[in-house]
Design an enzyme around this catalytic site. Structure first.
Site, PDB file in Angstrom:
ATOM      1  N   GLN A  24       6.507  -8.775   3.254  1.00  0.00           N
ATOM      2  CA  GLN A  24       6.098  -8.115   1.621  1.00  0.00           C
ATOM      3  C   GLN A  24       7.059  -8.272   0.695  1.00  0.00           C
ATOM      4  O   GLN A  24       7.060  -8.594  -0.131  1.00  0.00           O
ATOM      5  CB  GLN A  24       5.480  -6.711   2.030  1.00  0.00           C
ATOM      6  N   ARG A  35       4.248   1.426  -1.496  1.00  0.00           N
ATOM      7  CA  ARG A  35       5.077   1.378  -2.526  1.00  0.00           C
ATOM      8  C   ARG A  35       4.756   0.340  -3.815  1.00  0.00           C
ATOM      9  O   ARG A  35       4.100  -0.724  -3.592  1.00  0.00           O
ATOM     10  CB  ARG A  35       6.496   1.094  -2.279  1.00  0.00           C
ATOM     11  N   CYS A  93       0.819  -1.327  -0.113  1.00  0.00           N
ATOM     12  CA  CYS A  93      -0.005  -0.113   0.160  1.00  0.00           C
ATOM     13  C   CYS A  93       0.955   1.147  -0.038  1.00  0.00           C
ATOM     14  O   CYS A  93       0.425   2.488  -0.384  1.00  0.00           O
ATOM     15  CB  CYS A  93      -1.050   0.044   1.184  1.00  0.00           C
ATOM     16  N   GLU A 130       8.880  -0.408  10.991  1.00  0.00           N
ATOM     17  CA  GLU A 130       7.805  -1.374  10.857  1.00  0.00           C
ATOM     18  C   GLU A 130       8.348  -2.702  10.233  1.00  0.00           C
ATOM     19  O   GLU A 130       9.134  -2.905   9.355  1.00  0.00           O
ATOM     20  CB  GLU A 130       6.595  -0.904  10.247  1.00  0.00           C
ATOM     21  N   GLY A 145     -16.150   3.101  14.648  1.00  0.00           N
ATOM     22  CA  GLY A 145     -15.153   4.024  13.843  1.00  0.00           C
ATOM     23  C   GLY A 145     -13.963   3.329  13.201  1.00  0.00           C
ATOM     24  O   GLY A 145     -13.677   1.922  13.761  1.00  0.00           O
TER      25      GLY A 145
END
Lengths: 263, 420
Positions: free
Chosen positions: B117, B51, B49, B111, B186
């Site tokens: 990924q 790159r 999300c 992170e 929310g």
């Protein structure tokens, strides 16, 4: 040779204390293997030293043994509960106690009062182990209250990051108290047995104050086990009971000073 | 030979643009196929999300055009994707991937999700990666692991949802098996609930002012739906309460929850108020064993962790630089080997031809003398080749081999491709 292994243990305990305190000084935490390995090596050296002590009478051998059990419990807390912060208290405390024992002198100051040496050693060992467990309960309770205060005040500093979770500290307090109380009781009973069997009289003040302390300790365990106190109230109870033990000991030592007997 | 990365990331393109570039796993082979057809010998597509990056080995001059064309088609509206993009070559490309894998180039510094990924991208592109990129991605995963283990770059919780987990983890021994009650619907609460669920927390109840909305979310999470008024009772059982309603005032009040909290028997209750404005009356924090944190508190935890992570950037960059040099030494060596081999073969061929010619003219020589001359020619060639071989290998390992290699190829007419 008693002194050399004790000195090695002292150095290793001091190093273990430094490793425990380092993260609070902003330094990187030592690897877990080192945090566990250093006190364990100290324990090994200390056991060798204690095994060579010929008499366990007097304050010095008792303090040395107390230091040994404290570090052993610190290692157990780290290994089983991941509670490395316990070392923040036990590390300097054990180092100080062992240092004091060495200053007083570990050499025997008089012959054992009777020929019941093995029972006497068992009484001292069990009592000191119980005392160390109660000290650990006190430390866990103190850590609990500190972490509780930080969490309530929303302060996210070193205590928040480095102390174990509240629940784990509560469990550690519970376990130490519940195991420590019967151990101390057994140690006291063995002590009475050894004294009476040896024909030695027990000071009335010791009996009265000892009983009172035992009742206070029993209350702290009772509210935990029977009334299911947990968290802050249980921590306060634990701290109060151990403080009572310390105060009574100090009072009795003031009444009968000297280093030839622990009590 | 060369390594190139072309792509866009969160620094160069806004979210709505990045969303268009993102590839699903099944789309990756097709896009790579197009790029390889344009003249690259290997390719890996890393698409998250944050790159979308094409890593290419031996890309011809036409390849960047092909990459930007693929991305521009996704962008639509006649806009060029290259406006949002960047290109890194050779060492810079290797450094870029290593920094990505280590979390140094992430939106949230350090992170760890990116590590998975990168692995996924490598595995998805394995058939098209080729040996150089295969080795590059393998080493990138090791670099990421090394940075995480040797520095504090991945320690602490550097985002508000992960801070929610960190705070709860300071209260409870284990998060796995704890029960969570969600108030409101929310996005932040849903995100935090996902983070907690990934730690094993069970979302058992979802309460909302509108029952239908509560039911829709509860079904997604395998929980039971409640109205808000029914929720107060459950403050006696839940371990964690996540609140994110759209109410304009506090909905969780002392009066609502104090009776239920009193029945908890001293068990701690962690309330995470992610609502804006706040959903929980501050007085609720005064209840015994209730730990209340709002979004500002969680952001403070996250900011602190991020600040601590930033302290470790120099150490992480040092590791990346070390590993770039290590990879480049391997890569440089890889490049010179086939050229040197051909260079040696070519000169040996010349030596053999000239030796044969000379020996034909010297037919009167004894076999021993002929052997001596052959030995002399071989030794001379070895002496002649020794220094250039050494210089070329050293230059390649230092990253300066390309020019020398080209010169050698030009001077000696070496035509063979310098691929591994």
């Amino acid at each position: 040779m008693v002194l050399v292994p004790h000195l090695i243990a002292l150095a290793l305990y001091a190093l273990a204390a430094a490793l425990a305190l380092a993260p609070f000084a902003g330094l990187r935490s030592a690897p877990r293997a080192l945090r566990l390995g250093v006190p364990l090596l100290g324990i090994a050296a200390h056991v060798i030293g204690i095994a060579r002590v010929t008499s366990f009478l007097g304050v010095a051998p008792t303090l040395s043994m107390l230091a040994l059990f404290l570090v052993a419990l610190q290692a157990a807390s780290e290994g089983l509960f991941g509670a490395s912060a316990v070392g923040v208290f036990t590390g300097p405390l054990a180092t100080g106690l062992l240092g004091l024992a060495l200053l007083i002198g570990l050499a025997p100051e008089g012959p054992p009062p009777s020929g019941r040496g093995a029972w006497s050693i068992l009484h001292i060992t069990v009592s000191v182990l119980g005392l160390a467990m109660l000290a650990l309960a006190f430390i866990a309770a103190a850590l609990y209250l500190l972490q509780f205060r930080e969490l309530k005040a929303k302060r996210f500093g070193a205590v928040f990051r480095l102390f174990p979770p509240l629940e784990r500290l509560d469990q550690l307090n519970h376990l130490s108290l519940v195991l420590g109380f019967p151990t101390v009781t057994l140690g006291v009973l063995l002590g009475f047995g050894v004294r009476y069997a040896g024909g030695a009289s027990v000071d009335a003040a010791q009996v009265v104050w000892g009983m009172l302390t035992w009742v206070v300790l029993g209350w702290a365990v009772g509210v935990r086990v029977v009334r299911h106190w947990a968290g802050r109230r249980a921590a306060f109870a634990s701290i109060a009971s151990f403080t009572a033990v310390l105060l009574v000991y100090v009072a009795l030592k003031l009444a009968a000073p000297g280093t030839q007997r622990f009590l | 030979m060369s390594i190139t990365v072309l792509g866009v990331n969160h620094r160069t393109a806004p979210l709505d643009v990045r969303e268009r570039f993102a590839h699903e796993r099944r789309e990756v082979p097709t896009s790579l196929e197009r790029v390889l057809a344009a003249g690259a010998r290997g390719g890996v597509l890393l698409s998250t999300c944050n790159r979308t990056e094409f890593y290419l080995a031996e890309a011809d001059v036409a390849v960047p055009e092909a990459v930007w064309a693929i991305l521009s088609e996704r962008l639509g509206g006649g806009r060029s994707a290259s406006e949002y993009g960047y290109t890194r070559r050779d060492r810079d490309a290797v450094r870029h991937l290593y920094r990505v894998s280590a979390g140094l180039d992430a939106m949230i510094l350090g992170e760890s999700q990116i590590q998975g990924q990168v692995r996924d991208a490598w595995e998805t592109s394995k058939g098209q990666a080729g040996p150089v990129l295969h080795r590059l991605f393998q080493s990138a995963l090791l670099v990421g692991a090394r940075v995480r283990s040797e520095t504090g770059l991945a320690t602490g919780a550097a985002s508000a949802p992960s801070a929610a987990v960190a705070v709860a983890a300071r209260i409870f021994t284990r998060l796995a098996g704890r029960s969570a009650l969600i108030l409101g619907a929310g996005d932040m609460a849903e995100l935090a609930a996902t983070c907690l669920a990934s730690e094993g927390v069970r979302v058992t109840l979802v309460a909302n002012r509108t029952y239908e909305r509560a039911r829709a979310i509860a079904e997604q999470m395998g929980a039971r739906a409640l109205t808000l008024d029914e929720a107060w009772e459950h403050f006696a059982d839940a371990d964690i309460v996540l609140s994110s309603t759209a109410a304009p005032h506090a909905v969780v009040t002392w009066d609502h929850v104090a009776p239920a909290v009193a029945r908890r028997g001293g068990r701690p209750l962690c309330i995470l108020d992610l609502g804006m404005p706040r959903d929980v009356e501050p007085a609720v924090a005064q209840l015994e064993n209730v730990f209340l944190y709002d979004i500002d508190d969680l952001q403070a935890v996250a900011a602190q962790a991020a600040a601590e992570r930033r302290r470790d950037i120099p150490a992480a960059e040092r590791i990346v630089s070390e590993e770039v040099e290590r990879f480049w030494a391997w890569y440089g060596g890889l490049v010179v080997v086939p050229v040197l081999k051909e260079f040696r073969e070519r000169l040996d061929q010349v030596r053999a031809t000239e030796l044969e010619r000379a020996l034909r003219r010297l037919a009167h020589l004894s076999p021993e003398d002929r052997g001596e001359i052959e030995h002399f020619s071989q030794t001379l060639l070895n002496k002649f080749l020794h220094q250039p071989t050494l210089a070329l290998k050293e230059a390649a390992q230092a990253g300066r081999g390309y020019g020398l290699l080209e010169a050698l190829k030009r001077l000696f007419g070496l035509e063979r491709r310098d691929d591994p």
